[in-house]
Design a protein around this motif. Structure first.
Motif, mmCIF file in Angstrom:
data_model
loop_
_atom_site.group_PDB
_atom_site.id
_atom_site.type_symbol
_atom_site.label_atom_id
_atom_site.label_comp_id
_atom_site.label_asym_id
_atom_site.label_seq_id
_atom_site.Cartn_x
_atom_site.Cartn_y
_atom_site.Cartn_z
ATOM 1 N N TYR A 1 0.818 -1.187 0.000
ATOM 2 C CA TYR A 1 0.000 0.000 0.000
ATOM 3 C C TYR A 1 0.866 1.256 0.000
ATOM 4 C CZ TYR A 1 -3.598 3.291 1.213
ATOM 5 O OH TYR A 1 -4.452 4.347 1.196
ATOM 6 N N PHE B 1 -4.339 -1.946 -2.805
ATOM 7 C CA PHE B 1 -4.783 -2.910 -1.795
ATOM 8 C C PHE B 1 -4.462 -4.290 -2.324
ATOM 9 C CE2 PHE B 1 -8.392 0.284 -1.348
ATOM 10 C CZ PHE B 1 -7.780 0.949 -0.309
ATOM 11 N N ARG C 1 -7.224 2.015 -9.172
ATOM 12 C CA ARG C 1 -6.649 1.158 -8.133
ATOM 13 C C ARG C 1 -7.614 0.069 -7.711
ATOM 14 N NH1 ARG C 1 -5.289 3.503 -3.409
ATOM 15 N NH2 ARG C 1 -7.255 4.579 -3.512
ATOM 16 N N ALA C 2 -8.902 0.416 -7.726
ATOM 17 C CA ALA C 2 -9.885 -0.559 -7.264
ATOM 18 C C ALA C 2 -9.908 -1.802 -8.158
ATOM 19 C CB ALA C 2 -11.264 0.082 -7.229
ATOM 20 N N HIS D 1 -5.495 10.212 9.621
ATOM 21 C CA HIS D 1 -4.469 9.704 8.713
ATOM 22 C C HIS D 1 -3.784 8.476 9.278
ATOM 23 C CE1 HIS D 1 -5.065 13.095 6.181
ATOM 24 N NE2 HIS D 1 -4.958 13.895 7.225
ATOM 25 N N TYR E 1 -2.098 12.707 2.739
ATOM 26 C CA TYR E 1 -1.644 12.478 1.371
ATOM 27 C C TYR E 1 -2.884 12.356 0.523
ATOM 28 C CZ TYR E 1 -3.263 7.745 1.727
ATOM 29 O OH TYR E 1 -4.066 6.648 1.873
ATOM 30 N N THR E 2 -2.677 12.350 -0.755
ATOM 31 C CA THR E 2 -3.832 12.151 -1.605
ATOM 32 C C THR E 2 -3.575 10.975 -2.533
ATOM 33 O OG1 THR E 2 -4.972 13.039 -3.506
ATOM 34 C CG2 THR E 2 -2.914 14.102 -2.904
ATOM 35 N N ALA E 3 -4.601 10.201 -2.702
ATOM 36 C CA ALA E 3 -4.473 9.026 -3.572
ATOM 37 C C ALA E 3 -4.672 9.436 -5.026
ATOM 38 C CB ALA E 3 -5.501 7.981 -3.189
ATOM 39 N N GLN E 4 -4.804 10.743 -5.226
ATOM 40 C CA GLN E 4 -5.139 11.259 -6.536
ATOM 41 C C GLN E 4 -4.217 10.766 -7.644
ATOM 42 O OE1 GLN E 4 -7.700 13.666 -5.864
ATOM 43 N NE2 GLN E 4 -8.241 12.867 -7.852
ATOM 44 N N LEU F 1 -4.997 7.474 -9.352
ATOM 45 C CA LEU F 1 -6.340 7.062 -9.752
ATOM 46 C C LEU F 1 -6.516 7.044 -11.260
ATOM 47 C CD1 LEU F 1 -8.630 6.259 -7.889
ATOM 48 C CD2 LEU F 1 -9.716 8.407 -8.451
ATOM 49 N N GLY G 1 -16.116 7.399 -6.795
ATOM 50 C CA GLY G 1 -14.709 7.040 -6.852
ATOM 51 C C GLY G 1 -14.075 6.700 -5.519
ATOM 52 N N PHE H 1 -13.684 3.769 -2.268
ATOM 53 C CA PHE H 1 -13.707 2.307 -2.176
ATOM 54 C C PHE H 1 -14.420 1.936 -0.888
ATOM 55 C CE2 PHE H 1 -12.155 -1.997 -1.676
ATOM 56 C CZ PHE H 1 -12.209 -2.458 -2.977
ATOM 57 N N ARG I 1 -9.807 13.117 2.148
ATOM 58 C CA ARG I 1 -9.771 12.189 1.033
ATOM 59 C C ARG I 1 -8.725 11.135 1.373
ATOM 60 N NH1 ARG I 1 -11.573 11.915 -4.678
ATOM 61 N NH2 ARG I 1 -10.980 9.762 -4.970
ATOM 62 N N GLY I 2 -8.856 9.980 0.845
ATOM 63 C CA GLY I 2 -7.884 8.953 1.168
ATOM 64 C C GLY I 2 -8.605 7.644 1.271
ATOM 65 N N ARG J 1 -14.813 13.231 -7.730
ATOM 66 C CA ARG J 1 -13.978 12.058 -7.975
ATOM 67 C C ARG J 1 -12.722 12.442 -8.748
ATOM 68 N NH1 ARG J 1 -16.413 8.487 -12.226
ATOM 69 N NH2 ARG J 1 -15.620 10.225 -13.439
ATOM 70 N N ASP J 2 -12.912 13.281 -9.768
ATOM 71 C CA ASP J 2 -11.778 13.573 -10.643
ATOM 72 C C ASP J 2 -10.816 14.593 -10.066
ATOM 73 O OD1 ASP J 2 -12.740 11.769 -12.404
ATOM 74 O OD2 ASP J 2 -13.936 13.225 -13.527
ATOM 75 N N GLY J 3 -11.246 15.362 -9.109
ATOM 76 C CA GLY J 3 -10.332 16.325 -8.511
ATOM 77 C C GLY J 3 -11.052 17.079 -7.418
#
Lengths: 392, 309, 470
Positions: free
Chosen positions: B31, B37, B107-108, B296, B303-306, B309, C197, C199, C268-269, C338-340
């Motif tokens: 991760y 995941f 990622r999913a 966190h 952090y961002t998972a952006q 994606l 977006g 999970f 977010r996360g 979702r996109d930003g």
């Protein structure tokens, strides 16, 4: 491709279809028996035991050239459906067996969480169903079409409570059970009730639980150790029993651990080893020192599959024989499935003193058997030795 | 509860926590580095335990055959090392089949392939080995010590010590070696670091290999403590370790370890103090509350998972 | 023109042209035409299905388009093959028997294929092809008259087809109802995992809340039950009150969703993933401990309220409302989040509220689906709503396709149908399904049909050529 081509193709297919229809013959309807068993999912071993026993029975019937009903021999077919150990899948499997495969009788499902909903389907569709393993009262309650061959939790609970009282003279009990599984939980409750009837309120000094698939019971066992209980009653499946017994001994527990029919598997000794020797549990039959038909069945099964059958195997065997008797008592197979099913149900309800390998059985009005329980002790050789019999 | 019971439960939770921590580390590394995941991890743990079983059985058979006298602990060490190595290859294969083709996918989707590989591993085991449960051979003689009313077995001590040693070794590897630095760099910026010449495929494979190796060691230690092996043994344990891994904070080895031990403590002490029927309900409520205050994770940073994606 | 090697069509092109050639005559068939064709097919099956099946060597009408029989035959042969290999010394002796057995079984195949051709494929394609002009004319008239009427008519026709198809056996009826329920479940999870977006793993928990909510409502009010006591209202009322029970179940699920949403939407996360997972464990544990609702023994005896029309109605309503939701401004805001998330925030989207609403909305429909599920099976127990169900619903969403209503319908239907059709493979089913899913995920990482808009009204438009009648 235009319309003409399409028409020509259609025509050819139709002609072909009729040629084939001239040659082909629909299969003769035989006696079809459905088996609804958990071949995958949580308890594949249970499904396997049922499947093997049912197949052994079928071998016998085939060797005799079919099932003799009223002088005619009918070929028998068994349809085995996997219920994945899930309630909705068991419902689907039963519906498929009843309406698609048009079975005469259904054997299974094994655990109550599948047998309760599947029993509803069988009852609504007026198809006789015999569960070889479910001990939950709701499986057969108000369902004239549903039967079972094992004894019920409300019977087994007091049997164990009385046995421990008489044998050891204990008055303080600890119970350790799986809260997420209906069989252990039900039996734990009935045992608690029975024990408190004898020894008064608060005589169950520790009533601890865990969740299915847990492997660590140390917190619960520590609590039990502190509670001053004189023995542990744990109505768990054999794989958990091995872990419980071992961890209890590692925590310094040396008093008896008593169990129920779910201990009765040949695997118990492979997994548990020395930790289980000398312990007692109640069950349907004692494999060690069995005689007659029981021994014959055990030997045959052992030879074919390499292990002594679990209780579910023996109970399925009895279930198959009971069904066979009911079909034969019926006298005729009319070919009209609704009539035949009704006939088999009535014959099942009439069965008296059926001499099975797990004991004599007579069905009550609810479709539950009146039968005896056996207390066995695990010998130092790891065999389940007959200790005493308790009859209702 | 008496003091003895309290101390006993601390010992109990140290053992349970070791397993959660070791498995959580595998989750946490994948991760942390790849932001994926790895839902097959619980089943890799199961495979590790089975590989350990076969290795141990083979060594025992060999010893019996050649009548060389090997002490139990040596067999155990050999078993752990061999199983870790073999299971690493399983992990690399899983990465190659299920994750690499999906590295740039959502990622999913990779999580789903992981889940499916897990089901394949379970079913494959069921098909090949049948429905039996297997018993792990007792490689070392259990001896129980009673210290001030607390029962401690030599196994328990060994499990905790080995688990801690492995975590320390992993920490050293990640902090002190070049490969470890590359892993940390990838975790820091997934998009840019490969441009700097860090071979992403090898880093991903290494991450999976390390995680799977740890899972294998956890599997063997687990089988020593709870010697009943079944194809489905990894599911519940794996998901719980997943909770611990994320709870620890992203990419934090220390976090995953602490969270693993914490989960063990929570489960044991909830069962000890409250009615044990309510254990899951209360234990997971506690985790929810922790996350409200530490969104966190324990040691994670925002952090961002952006970017993935 | 000389054919050189580089002008030869590649395999892919060949398949492409073949597909084009097969589909070419059907390009102009409107949905109405297909539906009429399907109607003819199911009617045919209803009236002459059995004699035809018998004539082709089957005992009864194949349940699921013959796929079940196909795999039955395969698994029979496979089992025989394994048995053959078990005694290596006897292989040569047994080989003729085995080959005979294989041939005997394979000989059943043409009958099945012919049946499917004769009952389904031929009538559907013929009717569809031959009625191109009238069905286009009718569809066009209807569409121009009142488009909502046209939509209603199409839906009614679909129901009719389904009704006749499921009339053949109860098995089909059960499978069809469960598929419809899982369409709602899949779509509602798609709102969260696809459109938003995130999970989320809490869907089994929401379904459980809905299932128990609706069951307690109906069993408690209308049924004499040994867990929840005697009936308070006559059972005849149950049918009319059932929607209230379902909505109640949905609302309870939404209430549960608030519990998940408050801690997880602060940042977010991936914290939603474990918070929702923890939530799922909690719900399961809760129902195991709630002795009033039967505990681990479960709650049974739900009245038979989830009949095909009821389930079909709720599925259509569910699809309609969820589709409108994701196409609304809120849905677009959801996609923007979702996109930003930062960008969306800058564009004056209230991200937190948007996510909250969508999450609760998804949970509501999961709850409704749970209520239906409980009344289809007529039994609920906590063990059903565990990790196994989670894997199943996730598989349906990602197999079908993210961000797509059609995808969810396809995903739910195909996974459920596969699960049934592969029954004869027994344990190998759980090798085949995951493998298939992995292949689909690798080839199409966002699922079979993803990121599409669903507009039923434009789907049912007549497909006339610009030049006029065909």
């Amino acid at each position: 491709m235009n319309k003409r081509t399409l028409l020509i193709i259609t025509g050819l297919f139709l002609i072909g279809a009729f040629i084939v229809s001239g040659c082909a013959q629909a299969a003769q309807p035989a006696i079809v028996i459905g088996v609804n068993a958990p071949l995958t999912g949580d308890i594949p071993k249970v499904g396997e035991g049922s499947k093997f026993s049912a197949e052994m029975w079928l071998e016998d019937i085939n060797a005799a050239g079919g099932l003799d009903v009223g002088g005619t021999k009918y070929p028998v077919e068994i349809v085995i459906e996997d219920n994945e150990s899930k309630a909705e899948s068991a419902t689907k499997a039963n519906t498929k067996l009843i309406t698609q495969d048009e079975v005469l009788v259904i054997v299974g499902p094994q655990s109550s969480k599948q047998a309760v909903p599947a029993g509803g389907v069988a009852n609504d569709n007026e198809t006789p169903m015999v569960s070889p393993w479910s001990t939950n009262p709701n499986t057969t309650l108000d369902r004239p079409w549903v039967f079972r061959t094992p004894f019920l939790d409300p019977f087994q609970g007091p049997v164990i409570a009385n046995f421990v009282t008489d044998e050891f003279g204990f008055s303080k009990a600890a119970v350790l059970y799986d809260v997420a599984s209906d069989y252990p939980k039900g039996l734990a409750e009935f045992f608690k009730g029975a024990w408190e009837d004898v020894h008064g309120a608060d005589s169950v000094v520790a009533y601890e639980s865990f969740t299915t698939k847990d492997a660590d019971f140390s917190a619960q066992l520590t609590k039990i150790r502190e509670s001053g209980a004189e023995f542990i009653f744990t109505p768990q499946y054999y794989n958990e029993v091995a872990l419980i017994a071992q961890q209890a001994h590692e925590l310094g527990w040396d008093a008896p651990i008593v169990g129920s029919d779910s201990w009765g598997s040949a695997e118990l000794m492979n997994l548990c080893g020395d930790d289980c020797k000398g312990q007692f549990f109640s069950t349907h039959y004692a494999a060690a020192g069995a005689t007659g038909a029981t021994k014959e069945f055990i030997d045959r099964y052992n030879e074919k599959h390499g292990y002594v059958p679990d209780d579910v195997g023996a109970l399925t065997w009895d279930t198959m024989l009971i069904i066979q008797k009911a079909i034969q008592d019926c006298g005729t197979i009319t070919g009209d499935i609704a009539t035949d099913r009704a006939c088999v149900r009535d014959a099942l309800a009439q069965i008296k003193d059926f001499d099975g390998i797990t004991g004599k059985m007579t069905f009550t009005e609810e479709g539950d058997p009146i039968k005896c329980a056996v207390i066995v002790q695990i010998s130092d050789a790891g065999e389940f030795e007959f200790y005493q019999q308790v009859c209702p | 509860m008496s003091l003895e019971g309290f101390l006993q439960n601390i010992v109990n939770s140290l053992q349970l926590g070791s397993f959660y921590a070791l498995i959580a580390l595998g989750y946490s590394m994948v991760y942390g580095v790849l932001l994926l995941f790895n839902f097959a991890h619980g089943d890799i743990f199961m495979v590790g335990a089975y590989i350990g079983l076969f290795v141990a059985t083979a060594i025992l058979a060999l010893v019996a055959l050649t009548s060389i006298v090997l002490p139990g602990w040596l067999i155990l060490v050999l078993t752990i090392l061999a199983a870790m190595l073999l299971t690493s290859f399983v992990g690399i294969t899983v990465e190659r089949i299920g994750y690499r083709p999906l590295r740039n996918a959502p990622r999913a989707s990779a999580a789903i392939t992981g889940l499916m590989i897990g089901i394949i591993l379970e079913t494959g085991n069921l098909i090949i080995l049948g429905a039996e449960n297997y018993s792990f051979p007792a490689l070392i003689e259990t001896s129980t010590y009673q210290i001030a009313g607390v029962s401690i077995t030599n196994k328990k001590i060994m499990i905790v010590v080995v688990a801690l040693l492995l975590m320390l070794a992993l920490h050293q590897f990640v902090q002190r070696t070049k490969w470890g630095m590359a892993m940390r760099a990838t975790a820091y910026d997934f998009a840019v670091v490969p441009l700097m010449g860090v071979p992403l495929n090898q880093i991903a494979a290494l991450t999976f290999a390390l995680g799977s190796g740890l899972a294998a060691s956890a599997g063997i230690l687990f089988s020593l403590a709870y010697p009943v092996l079944s194809p489905y043994m990894g599911i519940t344990f794996g998901w719980k370790a997943f909770v611990a891994a994320i709870l620890g904070g992203r990419g934090s080895i220390l976090g995953a370890a602490v969270a693993g031990f914490m989960l063990g403590f929570i489960e044991i002490f909830v069962a000890a103090f409250f009615p044990s029927t309510l254990r899951d309900l209360i234990a997971y409520s506690i985790i929810l509350v922790i996350l409200v205050f530490r969104p966190h994770g324990l040691f994670g940073e925002a952090y961002t998972a952006q970017l993935r994606l | 023109m000389a054919v050189t090697s580089d002008t030869l069509p590649t395999n892919r092109e060949r398949v492409g042209t073949l597909a084009a050639r097969i589909s070419e005559p059907f390009v102009l068939v409107p949905i109405l035409g297909w539906l009429v064709g399907a109607l003819v097919a199911v009617l045919l099956e209803q009236f002459i299905g059995l004699p035809i099946a018998r004539a082709f060597g089957m005992v009864r009408i194949p349940a699921l388009f013959g796929i079940l029989i196909f795999f039955e035959i395969l698994s029979e042969i496979f089992v025989a093959f394994v048995e053959l290999l078990q005694v290596p010394s006897m292989i040569l002796m047994q080989l003729p028997d085995f080959l005979l057995f294989t041939l005997e079984n394979l000989a059943k195949l043409p009958g099945v294929i012919l049946y499917v051709l004769l009952i389904y494929i031929l009538p559907i394609s013929l009717v569809a092809r031959l009625t191109v002009s009238p069905s286009n004319w009718v569809a066009g008239k209807l569409f121009n008259f009142r488009s909502w009427l046209s939509v209603l008519l199409h839906i009614a026709l679909m129901y009719l087809i389904l009704h006749i198809w499921t009339d053949v056996t109860d098995y089909r009826l059960l499978v069809a109802r469960l598929i419809l329920v899982s369409v709602i479940i899949t779509l509602s999870l798609n709102v969260i995992n696809g459109y938003m977006g995130e999970f989320s793993c809490s869907h089994p928990g929401f379904i459980a809340l809905g299932a128990y909510g609706a069951s307690v409502f109906t069993v408690g009010l209308f049924v004499n039950d040994n867990v929840l006591g005697t009936a308070l209202l006559p059972e005849t009322l149950a049918r009319f009150m059932f929607p209230i029970g379902l909505i109640l179940g949905g609302l309870i699920a939404s209430l549960g969703a608030i519990l998940v949403a408050i801690p997880s939407f602060n940042t977010r996360g991936d914290y939603l993933a474990i918070i929702s997972l923890a939530f799922m464990f909690m719900v399961k544990s809760l129902f195991e401990n709630l002795e009033v609702f039967g505990g681990p023994r479960g709650l049974g005896g739900q009245p038979d309220l989830a009949t095909l029309p009821t389930v079909f109605f709720w599925t259509i309503v569910g699809i309609w409302i969820m589709n409108n939701f994701v196409r609304s401004t809120l849905g677009k805001a959801l996609n923007a989040v979702r996109d930003g998330e930062t960008a969306a925030d800058a564009m004056t989207v209230n991200t937190r509220r948007t996510k909250f609403t969508a999450f609760l909305f998804g949970a509501f429909w999961a709850g409704v689906a749970g209520g239906l599920f409980a009344h289809v099976i007529r039994y609920v127990n906590p063990g059903t709503f565990g990790l196994q169900m989670l894997a199943e619903v996730l598989a349906m969403v990602y197999f079908g396709g993210l961000n797509s209503v059609q995808g969810s319908i396809v995903g739910a239907t195909s996974i459920q149908l596969l699960g049934e059709a592969l029954r004869p493979l027994e344990i190998y089913k759980w090798l085949v399904i995951p493998l298939l899913l992995i292949i689909v995920m690798i080839r199409r990482p966002t699922g079979l049909i993803s990121f599409t808009k669903f507009d039923f009204t434009s789907l049912i438009k007549p497909k006339k050529e610009p030049g006029g009648e065909v």
